[in-house]
Scaffold this motif. Structure first.
Motif, PDB file in Angstrom:
ATOM      1  N   LEU A 106       0.807  -1.219   0.000  1.00 55.34           N
ATOM      2  CA  LEU A 106       0.000   0.000   0.000  1.00 55.34           C
ATOM      3  C   LEU A 106       0.842   1.273   0.000  1.00 55.34           C
ATOM      4  CD1 LEU A 106      -2.863  -0.913   2.514  1.00 55.34           C
ATOM      5  CD2 LEU A 106      -2.880  -1.032   0.018  1.00 55.34           C
ATOM      6  N   ASP A 160       0.358   3.387  -3.141  1.00 50.88           N
ATOM      7  CA  ASP A 160      -0.997   3.938  -3.160  1.00 50.88           C
ATOM      8  C   ASP A 160      -1.117   5.108  -2.179  1.00 50.88           C
ATOM      9  OD1 ASP A 160      -2.606   2.014  -4.931  1.00 50.88           O
ATOM     10  OD2 ASP A 160      -1.568   0.657  -3.595  1.00 50.88           O
ATOM     11  N   HIS A 161      -0.465   4.969  -1.037  1.00 51.93           N
ATOM     12  CA  HIS A 161      -0.482   6.057  -0.055  1.00 51.93           C
ATOM     13  C   HIS A 161       0.168   7.301  -0.642  1.00 51.93           C
ATOM     14  CE1 HIS A 161      -0.043   8.142   3.796  1.00 51.93           C
ATOM     15  NE2 HIS A 161       1.222   8.360   3.459  1.00 51.93           N
ATOM     16  N   GLN A 162       1.310   7.122  -1.284  1.00 56.53           N
ATOM     17  CA  GLN A 162       2.020   8.261  -1.862  1.00 56.53           C
ATOM     18  C   GLN A 162       1.220   8.914  -2.984  1.00 56.53           C
ATOM     19  OE1 GLN A 162       4.010   8.747   0.576  1.00 56.53           O
ATOM     20  NE2 GLN A 162       5.941   9.008  -0.550  1.00 56.53           N
ATOM     21  N   LEU A 166      -4.770   5.343  -1.190  1.00 54.94           N
ATOM     22  CA  LEU A 166      -4.758   4.285  -0.186  1.00 54.94           C
ATOM     23  C   LEU A 166      -6.171   3.825   0.175  1.00 54.94           C
ATOM     24  CD1 LEU A 166      -2.451   3.899   2.826  1.00 54.94           C
ATOM     25  CD2 LEU A 166      -4.899   3.687   3.183  1.00 54.94           C
ATOM     26  N   PHE A 168       2.660   7.008   6.862  1.00 57.34           N
ATOM     27  CA  PHE A 168       2.106   5.894   6.085  1.00 57.34           C
ATOM     28  C   PHE A 168       1.653   4.757   6.992  1.00 57.34           C
ATOM     29  CE2 PHE A 168       3.303   1.646   4.409  1.00 57.34           C
ATOM     30  CZ  PHE A 168       2.165   1.455   3.632  1.00 57.34           C
ATOM     31  N   SER A 188      -1.503   5.782   8.802  1.00 57.25           N
ATOM     32  CA  SER A 188      -2.648   5.881   7.907  1.00 57.25           C
ATOM     33  C   SER A 188      -3.122   4.505   7.449  1.00 57.25           C
ATOM     34  CB  SER A 188      -2.283   6.735   6.687  1.00 57.25           C
ATOM     35  OG  SER A 188      -3.370   6.815   5.788  1.00 57.25           O
ATOM     36  N   ALA A 189      -2.188   3.654   7.050  1.00 56.43           N
ATOM     37  CA  ALA A 189      -2.557   2.317   6.574  1.00 56.43           C
ATOM     38  C   ALA A 189      -3.195   1.497   7.689  1.00 56.43           C
ATOM     39  CB  ALA A 189      -1.332   1.603   6.024  1.00 56.43           C
ATOM     40  N   THR A 245      -6.731   2.899   8.558  1.00 52.73           N
ATOM     41  CA  THR A 245      -7.696   2.594   7.501  1.00 52.73           C
ATOM     42  C   THR A 245      -8.092   1.127   7.514  1.00 52.73           C
ATOM     43  OG1 THR A 245      -6.780   4.360   6.114  1.00 52.73           O
ATOM     44  CG2 THR A 245      -8.101   2.679   5.017  1.00 52.73           C
TER      45      THR A 245
END
Length: 427
Positions: free
Chosen positions: A164, A167-169, A173, A213, A216-217, A220
């Motif tokens: 991920l 995708d985060h960047q 995400l 990251f 956040s990951a 989520t």
């Protein structure tokens, strides 16, 4: 786990000069005679109540047809009358506002005790506002979804293995995580590994980006896939230096992001439930300081134990070195030695609880590296791995259903003969 904690506590007390009482063989509360002959010396059995005292306790409560037990009935309940002046009662509580018998369903369609009913053909515990039924069905029909089903049918504990970070960047995400959550909701999935080479690769430029990251990951995925374990994979080169300060200084400067304190903080904060530590750098990274691969590995696991990382998460060792183009070329003797050093040692050192072996992968040019022979043909290394039945539950491997060796069913049946856990890679 409890015995390990008791041992560590006892060791800490001894270092602090605090005596721990020793129980003699004639102690009436001792019950060491009930334990196996190979029980470690630091494990001590002691009755909370001797058998005679237990009999007295039982007689007290059971004599006279249990009169003492009946007389000790529940204390007067605390009752609040919401109609009284000044009484404050919540009006937004969950439930239907009706009384239910003990053990009866709380809501229609639920099982005993109020647990939500979960038909075996359907995934459970997903938020329909986040992951729709259509998304669940679509996920089940993907190659990864079919691999999950086949792995579970072969008795393997399944993880979804995805990445991920990119995708985060790219700000995507949340959308990608929904697809991963739909896969993770399939029956048999224990958790999600959401990044590999974390901080070791070049995806993030600063520690702040890396920490953002992970937070956040994890946040989520906790929301989209409640109850699923979260994992990451990385390498922390400084751990292999042991007490060599020059080595630690140089490798920290070379790889500043996978800092031991930073990685430990992810675990302590509950962001990650499993940490896999790659050992691919052991053979070459430490030559300047005269540290060979075996010593570097030993140093790493000593550091992991000293930092008590296993108190916060499951720790895994990861090894890519068994596979080779076309299949492992090790002799039976070489395979046994390698398995002893890179599979048995991390487990016996009591730092890693599982070992993940890469058994097959395909590079961009289509070249395939394997541990077994082609189409799972036997070779000395594969045969030696098959003998590790006693630790099957602690062995894991990765599988890419998009590039099967034979087909998904055949591949996972072969892998399940050695491995108890599987990381299913997503496209």
């Amino acid at each position: 786990m409890r015995l390990r904690q008791l041992f560590v506590i006892g060791l800490a007390l001894s270092l602090l000069g605090i005596g721990v009482p020793a129980w003699s063989a004639d102690d009436p509360r001792g019950c060491d005679d009930l334990m196996a002959a190979d029980t470690p010396a630091y494990v001590v059995c002691r009755w909370m109540a001797t058998p005679e005292e237990a009999a007295e306790i039982a007689r007290f409560w059971l004599d006279d047809d249990g009169r003492n037990m009946r007389d000790s009935g529940p204390m007067n309940p605390i009752v609040i009358d919401c109609t009284e002046d000044g009484a404050q009662c919540a009006t937004d509580s969950e439930g239907d506002g009706e009384m239910h018998d003990v053990g009866s369903p709380d809501v229609e369609g639920s099982e005993d005790g109020g647990e939500p009913e979960c038909p075996t053909a359907e995934p459970c515990f997903v938020d329909p506002d986040e992951v729709t039924g259509a998304a669940l069905k679509q996920a089940a029909e993907t190659p990864a979804g079919q691999a999950v089903k086949a792995a579970a049918a072969n008795g393997m504990r399944v993880w979804i293995d995805t990445e991920l970070a990119d995708d985060h960047q790219a700000g995507k995400l949340a959308d990608t995580a929904k697809k991963i959550a739909a896969l993770a909701a399939q029956p048999g999935v224990a958790g999600i590994r959401f990044s590999s080479g974390l901080g070791y690769n070049q995806t993030f430029a600063t520690a702040e980006e890396l920490d953002a990251f992970v937070l956040s990951a994890a946040t989520t995925l906790r929301k989209l896939a409640p109850g699923k374990k979260l994992a990451v994979q990385t390498a922390v080169p400084a751990l292999g230096c042991g007490a060599d300060e020059e080595c630690k200084k140089a490798l920290t400067a070379k790889r500043p992001l996978p800092d031991p304190d930073r990685v430990g903080a992810w675990l302590a904060q509950g962001l990650v439930d499993q940490l896999s530590l790659d050992g691919g750098h052991f053979a070459t990274e430490y030559a300047t300081w005269g540290i060979d691969a075996a010593t570097a590995q030993r140093n790493q696991w000593i550091q992991v134990r000293a930092r008590a990382w296993d108190a916060y998460a499951q720790i895994a060792a990861e090894d890519t070195g068994f596979a080779a183009p076309g299949g492992s070329g090790l002799t039976a003797e070489q395979a046994t030695k390698t398995i002893t050093e890179r599979v048995a040692a991390p487990l016996q050192d009591d730092a890693a609880e599982t070992v993940t072996l890469w058994t097959r992968w395909q590079d961009a040019q289509g070249r395939v590296s394997r541990v077994s022979g082609e189409k799972w043909a036997a070779n000395p290394t594969w045969d030696q791995l098959k003998k590790l039945t006693a630790v099957r539950a602690r062995l894991a491997t990765l599988y890419d259903p998009v590039t099967p060796e034979v087909d998904v069913a055949t591949d996972l049946k072969s892998l399940s003969e050695i491995f108890g856990q599987l990381y299913v890679r997503t496209a």
